[in-house]
Design a protein around this motif. Structure first.
Motif, short mmCIF file in Angstrom:
data_model
loop_
_atom_site.label_atom_id
_atom_site.label_comp_id
_atom_site.label_asym_id
_atom_site.label_seq_id
_atom_site.Cartn_x
_atom_site.Cartn_y
_atom_site.Cartn_z
N ASN A 96 1.18 7.08 6.32
CA ASN A 96 2.38 7.11 6.93
C ASN A 96 3.29 5.93 6.80
OD1 ASN A 96 4.47 8.80 8.11
ND2 ASN A 96 3.86 8.05 10.18
N GLY A 97 3.04 5.14 5.80
CA GLY A 97 3.76 3.83 5.77
C GLY A 97 2.99 2.62 6.45
N LYS A 98 1.99 2.73 7.07
CA LYS A 98 1.29 1.72 7.93
C LYS A 98 0.63 0.61 6.85
CE LYS A 98 -1.82 0.65 11.46
NZ LYS A 98 -2.72 1.27 12.66
N SER A 99 0.29 1.24 5.59
CA SER A 99 -0.45 0.71 4.66
C SER A 99 0.49 0.47 3.55
CB SER A 99 -1.75 1.16 4.39
OG SER A 99 -2.82 1.20 5.54
N LEU A 100 0.66 -0.73 3.10
CA LEU A 100 1.31 -1.05 1.72
C LEU A 100 0.60 -1.92 0.82
CD1 LEU A 100 3.55 -1.30 4.38
CD2 LEU A 100 5.02 -0.84 2.40
N ALA A 101 0.88 -1.71 -0.47
CA ALA A 101 0.55 -2.99 -1.42
C ALA A 101 1.57 -2.88 -2.32
CB ALA A 101 -0.99 -2.35 -2.04
N VAL A 102 1.50 -4.25 -2.92
CA VAL A 102 2.71 -4.81 -3.84
C VAL A 102 1.89 -5.60 -5.11
CG1 VAL A 102 4.78 -6.02 -4.07
CG2 VAL A 102 4.48 -4.75 -2.28
#
Length: 712
Positions: A96-102
């Protein structure tokens, strides 16, 4: 690996593939927390803007390690401290958008577990291969990244650790998909390379297409489950079995036009492909057949995005075009502007964002019909920056007659429009009247601009079109501007820069720098082949001093404490005068490294010279003797300035180098700049806690408790 022929029409491409064992090589991933310095790059090239799961949330990524986050449909943006200066190319969110990776250049991976507030950085593998795409299998909790030279890597713990995979191909992967219907990862690249995994990225099938198409982007058509891929060679490919068999469903007649992006109109179900020369292809049967639509522009369209019944395509020359009928007809929604629009995305509720080079960002709140600038691009190299002492406003000038202004200590910038039209002109130097009455910018092709309102508006005062001006100063005692140029030319203004008089210096050498001796009031200009000229009558007449060197001199500095004058330049020798510039001698023949600038430390009075290959020299006796100081870098240093308020020194240069010293230049340490580009000079903001350095980038660095402050 076997090869199959790519042919036109709807001819099926035979299946080819073999199982490849994934070699489990753990990439060295030493994770690090972002540096405590607060760094903001104002004009990165933004490559991607992407909606996040939360309503109205967006993320944008680009060069210089920049990650921007918005939670209000793009109205306001926050730049994260990422701890990297690497260009970033793709992003993904889950939980739900709490975890992100770039992911980005040289194996860079960034991850956040708090919705993008804080980031940790790591490197996958040997750190030599750029990462271009990232995808996730939500059911298995597996992440896969893809990139250059056959790079594929897998993480089963949310991106904390990674296993580099060997899939048996040197191809570079630009696109990575997760096919939720078949629960497979599919990576698409150049040289006709297709690899597919049905077990969460542990083992991969490899397919190779003859003709070696370069696949640019892809889409899974929801009704049929087919994968549809536009290619750089101008063809469109389609696979109905998840990437094993492929058909050529569009082949150009005549000259091929590059195809770059694909999207699906949700209302009509039409697929739309865009590319070179504004080409638009359209399919209404899930990508099986294609027709060419009327091109909405002649410019290259690099990205197309669709939400609801709206399609927006972006491209070169700042192009944005819109379709509300499934791609049948298009209209331009902004006027063309120099530069590149890289990506466009919807934040929901009729809100759209478009991003591009130079930090450009536009927003639409009416489903793409009209757009407003959030950030104007700063694409040109900036040569100089100064602070208006009255308003505190920061003004930068540079190539292509660029003038930018910041009202908030470098947080945001506005380009100054309606500048005088001067052919092939640029701005190279800037000087400010400390009382705030006037400022002057000078440059090539006779450019002399004057502002009397703190840099918000400018008028041309240049009368000497053949002159290329290199430097300008303001003489506070006489209240006049003095500018020097090529061919030994000098111009003087006694009325705040409104009118100018050219003076003869009796030399034809190019003059690069000018200064005023605070004791005698004499002017000195230095330049090509060791040239030094002197004026003792406010610039009316000039005398040419015998050159002691054949190398170019770049800068002249007066030492108020000793009364000495110092000149530095290419190949290292330092010149010094103790009689007001009447005579000069070489004080240091041992240094052979070119020097660019000199500053005087406000607390210790030491003179600091910086130059090529990280050279820093220090003198405590007014330039009579010099000591080489370790800088910790081999990058060329272009400028050094003294911060009297904090008792600190700052040096900047190539490769994004920023150094600081809090002990009068005896010891130096690096400051993170979040860029690896060229930096030329630096100015101190009025808040006493921030500095802004310019060159290829506009970088604001807020100096916190970690910044050195001289002992009182």
């Amino acid at each position: 690996m076997s090869h199959v022929a790519l042919q036109g029409g709807l001819r099926q491409i035979g299946r080819a593939g073999r199982r490849l064992a994934a070699i489990c090589a753990l990439g060295a991933s030493a994770w690090s927390i972002a540096a405590p310095w607060s760094v903001q790059v104002a004009n990165p090239n933004l490559f991607v803007v992407k909606p996040l799961p939360q309503p109205g949330a967006l993320i944008a990524v680009g060069t210089d390690g920049v990650i921007l986050h918005s939670s209000d449909a793009g109205q306001r943006w926050r730049q994260a401290d990422t701890g990297t200066a690497r260009p970033l190319s793709a992003a993904i969110a889950w939980n739900n958008g709490k975890s992100l990776a770039v992911v980005g250049q040289k194996g860079t991976v960034l991850r956040s577990d708090d919705g993008g507030k804080r980031w940790t950085s790591g490197v996958i593998g040997d750190g030599k291969r750029d990462l271009k795409a990232i995808a996730r299998d939500d059911a298995r909790g597996v992440l896969v990244v893809a990139g250059m030279n056959g790079m594929l890597a897998r993480s089963a713990d949310g991106g904390r650790t990674w296993r580099v995979l060997d899939v048996g191909t040197p191809a570079s992967f630009q696109t990575l998909l997760f096919d939720a219907r078949r629960r497979t990862f599919v990576a698409l690249g150049d040289k006709g390379a297709v690899v597919r995994s049905a077990d969460g990225g542990q083992r991969w099938d490899s397919f190779s297409l003859d003709g070696a198409p370069t696949m640019m982007g892809a889409l899974i058509e929801p009704a049929s489950g087919a994968i549809v891929v536009p290619c750089l060679e101008g063809v469109v490919l389609r696979s109905s079995d998840g990437g094993g068999d492929w058909n050529v469903v569009w082949a150009p007649t005549g000259n091929a036009q590059f195809l770059s992006s694909i999207a699906r109109d949700e209302h009509s179900g039409a697929l739309v492909v865009v590319g070179q020369d504004g080409i638009v292809l359209r399919s209404t049967d899930g990508g099986a057949h294609w027709q060419r639509a009327k091109a909405p522009t002649r410019f290259y369209l690099t990205r197309v995005s669709a939400v609801g019944g709206t399609l927006i395509a972006a491209g070169e020359n700042g192009t944005l075009v819109r379709s509300g009928d499934g791609g049948v007809s298009w209209s331009s929604v902004i006027d063309p502007v120099e530069g590149q629009m890289e990506d466009v995305a919807s934040a929901g509720g009729g809100n759209w964002l478009a991003v591009g080079d130079g930090g450009r960002m536009l927003r639409s709140a009416d489903d793409g019909r009209t757009w407003q600038w959030l950030r104007h691009p700063v694409r040109s190299y900036l040569h100089a920056i100064e602070r208006d002492p009255v308003s505190g406003r920061l003004i930068g000038v540079g190539a292509s007659m660029t003038v930018v202004v910041s009202e908030d200590d470098g947080v945001s910038w506005q380009g100054v429009g309606d500048l005088p039209a001067l052919d092939n002109a640029y701005l190279f130097a800037l000087a400010v009247d400390p009382r705030g009455n006037s400022m002057v910018a000078v440059g090539g092709n006779g450019a002399i601009l004057q502002s009397t309102d703190g840099g918000r508006h400018w008028v041309s005062r240049g009368l000497f079109r053949e002159d290329n001006f290199n430097d300008v100063i303001f003489d506070s005692a006489r209240r006049q501007f003095v500018a020097v140029a090529a061919q030994g030319r000098v111009a003087v203004s006694k009325d705040g820069g409104e009118t100018w008089v050219r003076q003869q210096t009796r030399t034809t050498a190019d003059l690069y720098a000018v200064t005023v001796d605070p004791r005698s009031g004499a002017y000195f200009a230095a330049g090509k082949a060791g040239a030094i000229v002197r004026s003792a009558d406010a610039g009316v007449t000039w005398s040419v001093l015998p050159p002691l060197l054949k190398t170019d001199l770049q800068f002249v500095q007066a030492d108020p404490a000793s009364g000495a004058l110092v000149a530095v330049g290419d190949e290292g020798p330092i010149l010094r005068s103790t009689d007001g510039g009447i005579s000069w001698r070489i004080t240091d023949r041992t240094n052979t490294t070119g020097l660019r600038r000199v500053a005087i430390d406000a607390r210790s009075g030491a003179m600091i010279a910086v130059g090529r290959n990280g050279a820093i020299l220090r003198s405590q006796d007014g330039g009579a003797s010099w000591k080489s100081i370790p800088s910790g870098t081999t990058q060329h240093l272009r400028s050094v300035v003294a911060d009297a308020r904090r008792g600190a020194l700052y040096a900047v240069g190539l490769g994004g180098t920023v150094l600081t010293s809090g002990d009068g230049g005896q010891k130096w340490r690096p400051v993170p700049s979040s860029t690896e580009t060229r930096l030329k000079t630096v100015a101190l903001a009025r808040d006493g806690k921030s500095m802004v350095t310019v060159g290829d980038r506009l970088v604001r660095i807020r100096m916190d408790a970690q910044a050195p402050v001289a002992a009182r």
